[in-house]
Design a protein around this motif. Structure first.
Motif, short mmCIF file in Angstrom:
data_model
loop_
_atom_site.label_atom_id
_atom_site.label_comp_id
_atom_site.label_asym_id
_atom_site.label_seq_id
_atom_site.Cartn_x
_atom_site.Cartn_y
_atom_site.Cartn_z
N ALA A 111 0.87 -1.18 0.00
CA ALA A 111 0.00 0.00 0.00
C ALA A 111 0.90 1.22 0.00
CB ALA A 111 -0.91 0.00 1.22
N VAL A 112 0.38 2.32 -0.56
CA VAL A 112 1.14 3.56 -0.64
C VAL A 112 0.34 4.68 0.02
CG1 VAL A 112 2.22 5.25 -2.17
CG2 VAL A 112 2.24 2.81 -2.79
N ILE A 113 1.00 5.40 0.90
CA ILE A 113 0.46 6.62 1.46
C ILE A 113 1.38 7.74 1.02
CG2 ILE A 113 0.00 7.95 3.56
CD1 ILE A 113 -0.59 5.31 5.00
N SER A 114 0.80 8.79 0.43
CA SER A 114 1.61 9.95 0.06
C SER A 114 1.03 11.17 0.75
CB SER A 114 1.63 10.15 -1.46
OG SER A 114 0.33 10.43 -1.95
N ALA A 115 1.91 12.11 1.07
CA ALA A 115 1.46 13.33 1.74
C ALA A 115 2.41 14.47 1.44
CB ALA A 115 1.38 13.10 3.25
N SER A 116 1.82 15.66 1.33
CA SER A 116 2.63 16.85 1.13
C SER A 116 1.86 18.08 1.58
CB SER A 116 3.03 16.99 -0.34
OG SER A 116 1.94 17.40 -1.11
N PRO A 117 2.58 19.17 1.79
CA PRO A 117 1.92 20.41 2.17
C PRO A 117 1.05 20.98 1.04
CG PRO A 117 4.31 20.58 2.48
CD PRO A 117 4.03 19.28 1.82
N SER A 118 1.32 20.60 -0.19
CA SER A 118 0.53 21.11 -1.31
C SER A 118 -0.82 20.40 -1.36
CB SER A 118 1.27 20.88 -2.64
OG SER A 118 1.08 19.56 -3.09
N PRO A 119 -1.81 21.02 -1.95
CA PRO A 119 -3.12 20.37 -2.08
C PRO A 119 -3.05 19.12 -2.96
CG PRO A 119 -3.29 22.73 -2.56
CD PRO A 119 -1.83 22.41 -2.42
N GLY A 138 5.89 -6.08 -6.74
CA GLY A 138 4.92 -5.98 -5.65
C GLY A 138 3.49 -5.97 -6.19
N SER A 139 2.56 -6.32 -5.32
CA SER A 139 1.15 -6.35 -5.66
C SER A 139 0.46 -5.19 -4.94
CB SER A 139 0.54 -7.70 -5.24
OG SER A 139 -0.83 -7.72 -5.50
N VAL A 140 0.20 -4.10 -5.66
CA VAL A 140 -0.35 -2.90 -5.05
C VAL A 140 -1.83 -3.12 -4.72
CG1 VAL A 140 -0.84 -0.44 -5.37
CG2 VAL A 140 1.30 -1.43 -6.23
N VAL A 141 -2.17 -2.83 -3.47
CA VAL A 141 -3.55 -2.93 -3.00
C VAL A 141 -4.17 -1.54 -3.21
CG1 VAL A 141 -5.06 -3.53 -1.07
CG2 VAL A 141 -2.82 -4.65 -1.31
N GLU A 142 -4.79 -1.35 -4.37
CA GLU A 142 -5.27 -0.02 -4.79
C GLU A 142 -6.24 0.62 -3.80
OE1 GLU A 142 -4.37 1.95 -7.21
OE2 GLU A 142 -3.06 0.57 -8.26
N ASP A 143 -7.19 -0.14 -3.28
CA ASP A 143 -8.18 0.46 -2.39
C ASP A 143 -7.64 0.65 -0.97
OD1 ASP A 143 -8.17 -2.24 -1.80
OD2 ASP A 143 -10.33 -2.48 -1.78
N SER A 144 -6.38 0.36 -0.78
CA SER A 144 -5.74 0.59 0.51
C SER A 144 -4.55 1.54 0.36
CB SER A 144 -5.29 -0.73 1.13
OG SER A 144 -6.40 -1.46 1.55
N SER A 145 -4.75 2.57 -0.43
CA SER A 145 -3.72 3.59 -0.63
C SER A 145 -4.40 4.95 -0.58
CB SER A 145 -3.04 3.40 -1.99
OG SER A 145 -2.30 2.19 -2.02
N ILE A 146 -3.69 5.93 0.00
CA ILE A 146 -4.27 7.28 0.11
C ILE A 146 -3.23 8.36 -0.17
CG2 ILE A 146 -6.13 6.71 1.72
CD1 ILE A 146 -4.35 7.71 4.02
N SER A 147 -3.72 9.52 -0.60
CA SER A 147 -2.91 10.73 -0.77
C SER A 147 -3.50 11.79 0.15
CB SER A 147 -2.96 11.23 -2.21
OG SER A 147 -2.32 10.34 -3.08
N ILE A 148 -2.63 12.46 0.89
CA ILE A 148 -3.07 13.47 1.83
C ILE A 148 -2.41 14.80 1.48
CG2 ILE A 148 -3.17 14.14 4.27
CD1 ILE A 148 -2.72 11.05 4.84
#
Length: 187
Positions: A111-119, A138-148
């Motif tokens: 799973a991937v979580i990304s975050a940044s100060p930008s919108p 790797g096998s990406v679990v799409e519905d278990s990834s978020i961008s903040i």
């Protein structure tokens, strides 16, 4: 029921990084039966070079590969540097993908979580991380990834774990990742 082990790799080496704090949030919000470990030591891993990729010769690489191999799933937490994935995270992916086709990431739920100060929420880095980890096996679990996005406004001086909505989203990511790992074990 056995413990599901999730290894978190953070693309920022900065101690106070929001992305590191999001990985810490994952450790705090993991459901019962799931252990999330934030990997320490990415700063010691040299840039990937096939000439030095000789089994047993680089302790930091062996430790990273062993941690990734022992994990049931991987959580990649990334900021965005100049519109893409940070070198430290891409380097970790390169090392754990080798030997190609049988590396420690092969067929592992990610799973991937990304975050940044930008919108934008580091969406470009998120996309590049997903692309790199897929190509690595790797096998990406799409519905278990978020961008903040807008992290400075959203969290201020507070730890992301204090933000109920984000804390819940991170918990859902970890739960989905653990479920995907369980499906692989039971397949």
């Amino acid at each position: 029921m056995s413990q599901t082990r999730v290894l978190a790799l953070v693309g920022s080496l900065r101690a106070g990084s929001v992305n590191r704090q999001l990985a810490e949030t994952a450790t705090r919000t993991a459901p019962e039966g799931v252990e999330v470990t934030v990997y320490e030591g990415l700063a010691e891993v040299p840039f990937y070079n096939e000439d030095i990729d000789v089994a047993g010769t680089i302790a930091s690489v062996e430790a990273l590969r062993a941690a990734a191999a022992e994990a049931d799933a991987l959580l990649l937490v990334t900021p965005e540097y100049n519109g893409t994935i940070p070198a430290v995270l891409k380097n970790a992916i390169d090392w754990i993908s080798r030997p190609y086709g049988v590396g420690a990431v092969k067929d592992k739920p990610v799973a991937v979580i990304s975050a940044s100060p930008s919108p934008n929420g580091a969406k470009w880095a998120h996309e590049d991380t997903v692309k790199a980890i897929r190509i690595a096996g790797g096998s990406v679990v799409e519905d278990s990834s978020i961008s903040i996005g807008a992290t400075a406004e959203k969290f201020g001086a507070a730890h992301p774990s204090e933000h109920a909505e984000v804390s819940g989203q991170v918990a859902d990511v970890v739960a989905g990742l653990a479920a995907a790992a369980g499906e692989l074990v039971n397949a």
